[in-house]
Scaffold this active site. Structure first.
Site, PDB file in Angstrom:
ATOM      1  N   GLU A  23      42.398  37.529  47.896  1.00 59.80           N
ATOM      2  CA  GLU A  23      43.820  37.446  48.227  1.00 59.80           C
ATOM      3  C   GLU A  23      44.492  38.808  48.057  1.00 59.80           C
ATOM      4  O   GLU A  23      44.255  39.519  47.076  1.00 59.80           O
ATOM      5  CB  GLU A  23      44.474  36.430  47.288  1.00 59.80           C
ATOM      6  N   LYS A  83      49.262  31.391  53.780  1.00 60.34           N
ATOM      7  CA  LYS A  83      49.410  30.459  52.664  1.00 60.34           C
ATOM      8  C   LYS A  83      50.601  29.539  52.903  1.00 60.34           C
ATOM      9  O   LYS A  83      51.692  29.992  53.266  1.00 60.34           O
ATOM     10  CB  LYS A  83      49.590  31.240  51.356  1.00 60.34           C
ATOM     11  N   CYS A 141      44.487  30.977  46.795  1.00 56.70           N
ATOM     12  CA  CYS A 141      44.801  30.824  45.376  1.00 56.70           C
ATOM     13  C   CYS A 141      45.216  29.402  45.012  1.00 56.70           C
ATOM     14  O   CYS A 141      44.433  28.472  45.071  1.00 56.70           O
ATOM     15  CB  CYS A 141      45.852  31.857  44.968  1.00 56.70           C
TER      16      CYS A 141
END
Length: 504
Positions: free
Chosen positions: A266, A326, A375
């Site tokens: 990430e 995301k 994440c």
């Protein structure tokens, strides 16, 4: 004779109801999660809580739940102090207070749940066990879903390995929360002369281990992947003077990879892609040349200041253009809750108010379909369950990219790895992880870690992964109706108990 023995046990265990012991039971609960994976401690700690709160008034039961939650979540989330103090530059006392306030807020779910169990108390131990377990499940579901949800170290995660893990493809992590809540309440009921609930739970555990079908997916072929772990310290990641040298090391590491798919962590490039092209054109050109040989998923930011920057994975060298943004953002780190802008801005977190990604498509590569998650997203299987159904568009491999350097190496890396293990179990998909400092790892479709890099080491994990297709029972019902069956399972006994209470 048996009631007399039980009375002696109760008298001997009265000390377990003292408030310091209840808080220590919460700490014991934390110890049952990764890295120890000592799942019996979880059952013991929760049984101690059920016993302690069983005969209390609603007020005292609420305090038991609050103290247990503080012990559990305070010790389980202590690593947030590192991000707040070391990188957010909050004074030590304020950083400690912030972590304790978060633990206190999350503990309110369990305080309310135990107060409700005490208020609805039934004189029949078996029925009271069902009420207690239902309240526990309501608290876990509420923490997972209200205010965007924060289900970190929910009680079911302690059983990513062990005898209860066989139930994961059927009922998921929150079904496991219900099962362990029922076990804990069954122990408390057994100490009071009714062992029926405990016997039922033990039969479910043994029966699940011996008789449940466990194979719901089939192999789809293998994919060679290269998982990068650059190990860039967080205090250097956004340092303008070190940006070029860090990028140079990253490009060199990517050039050495040999997989059919190369994956970076990430935000490994901590700049919007347009800025990267403008400031470091030579490194970008090298990235493109490397991707022509081995397709690359690069952690970066897309978007702009007007629509918001999106934490993204950008594919280079693939047959079709692809990027993934995301979608489930982390409160206070990536999205600012209403009224807290002053606090978040004081921490100086880069990209602290981001945009959201728009799609859930998998990346097709070498005959496999890779579903990215960034994440925090892999805590929410209900958000991406559509990706793991049967059919030609189904993902065959799950991928998480993370940067946990904000929180140090202790505990948090193993906890996050444990969440990925649970998703692998629930959906019977292999799960690969590329992280900045750890845990970079490969998990098979049975939830077992088959390869892992040491934490805080710059390295490259080269591994061959076997994709899977098909849908587990949990994936099918979760995609159809969400978590509502578990809500109904929890609320039905409570409604019946409420009606019985009104009729008294």
């Amino acid at each position: 004779m048996l009631p007399a023995v039980n009375r002696k046990l109760l008298l001997g265990l009265e000390v377990l109801g003292s408030w310091p012991i209840v808080m220590l039971a919460g700490v014991l609960h934390t110890a049952s999660f990764a890295p120890g994976l000592a799942w019996p401690l979880q059952l013991l700690a929760l049984a101690m809580l059920a016993h302690a709160s069983w005969d209390e008034t609603p007020g005292r039961a609420a305090r038991q739940g609050l103290l247990f939650g503080l012990g559990w979540l305070g010790s389980g989330l202590w690593w947030l102090y590192i991000s707040l103090h070391d990188f957010g530059h909050l004074p030590g006392l304020l950083a400690c207070a912030a972590v304790l306030l978060l633990a206190l807020f999350l503990s309110l779910y369990y305080a309310a749940a135990l107060a409700l169990a005490a208020w609805l108390r039934d004189r029949r131990p078996a029925m009271q066990a069902l009420i207690w377990a239902s309240c526990w499940l309501v608290a876990e579901l509420a923490r997972a879903q209200f205010l965007t949800g924060f289900p970190w170290i929910a009680s079911g995660y302690a059983h990513a390995l062990g005898p209860l893990s066989h139930w994961a493809p059927w009922i998921g992590v929150y079904g496991l929360c219900a099962l362990v809540g029922l076990f804990a309440a069954g122990v408390a009921a057994a100490l009071r002369g009714s062992g029926r609930v405990l016997m039922l739970v033990l039969l479910l555990i043994v029966g699940g281990r011996l008789f449940l079908p466990l194979q719901f997916t089939e192999a789809t072929g293998k994919l060679r992947v290269s998982l990068l772990q650059p190990n860039v310290p967080q205090d250097q990641k956004f340092d303008a003077e070190l940006m070029e040298s860090n990028l140079e090391k990253l490009v060199t590491q990517i050039e050495s990879a040999r997989g059919q798919l190369v994956v970076t962590p990430e935000s490994v490039v901590p700049l919007p892609m347009d800025w990267l092209l403008e400031r470091y054109p030579q490194q970008v050109e090298r990235l493109k040349r490397a991707a022509d040989k081995h397709p690359l998923l690069l952690g970066t930011f897309l978007g702009n200041e007007r629509v918001g920057f999106v934490n993204s994975l950008l594919a280079l060298g693939t047959a079709q253009p692809y990027d993934y943004g995301k979608r489930h953002l982390l409160p206070f780190g990536e999205t600012i809750p209403t009224g807290f802008a002053w606090f978040v801005h004081a921490l100086g977190i880069p990209m602290d108010d981001q945009g959201r990604g728009q799609h859930q498509r998998a990346l097709e590569i070498a005959g496999q379909r890779v579903r990215p998650l960034i994440c925090y997203e892999d805590l929410f299987g209900e958000d991406f369950v559509e990706s793991v159904q049967s059919g030609p568009d189904s993902a065959t491999l799950l991928l998480n990219v993370s940067n946990l350097a904000w929180f140090g190496p202790a505990m948090v890396q193993d906890q996050h790895l444990q969440f990925s293990q649970m998703r692998a179990l629930e959906f019977q998909r292999p799960f690969i992880r590329s992280t900045n400092t750890g845990a970079t790892a490969v998990i098979n479709h049975y939830g077992r870690v088959i390869a892992r890099l040491p934490a805080e080491m710059r390295d490259l994990l080269e591994v061959e992964v076997e994709g899977r297709r098909g849908a587990t029972p949990y994936a099918r019902w979760l995609a159809a109706v969400g978590l509502w069956p578990l809500w109904l399972l929890a609320l039905l006994p409570l409604v019946l108990a409420w009606r019985r209470r009104r009729a008294r």
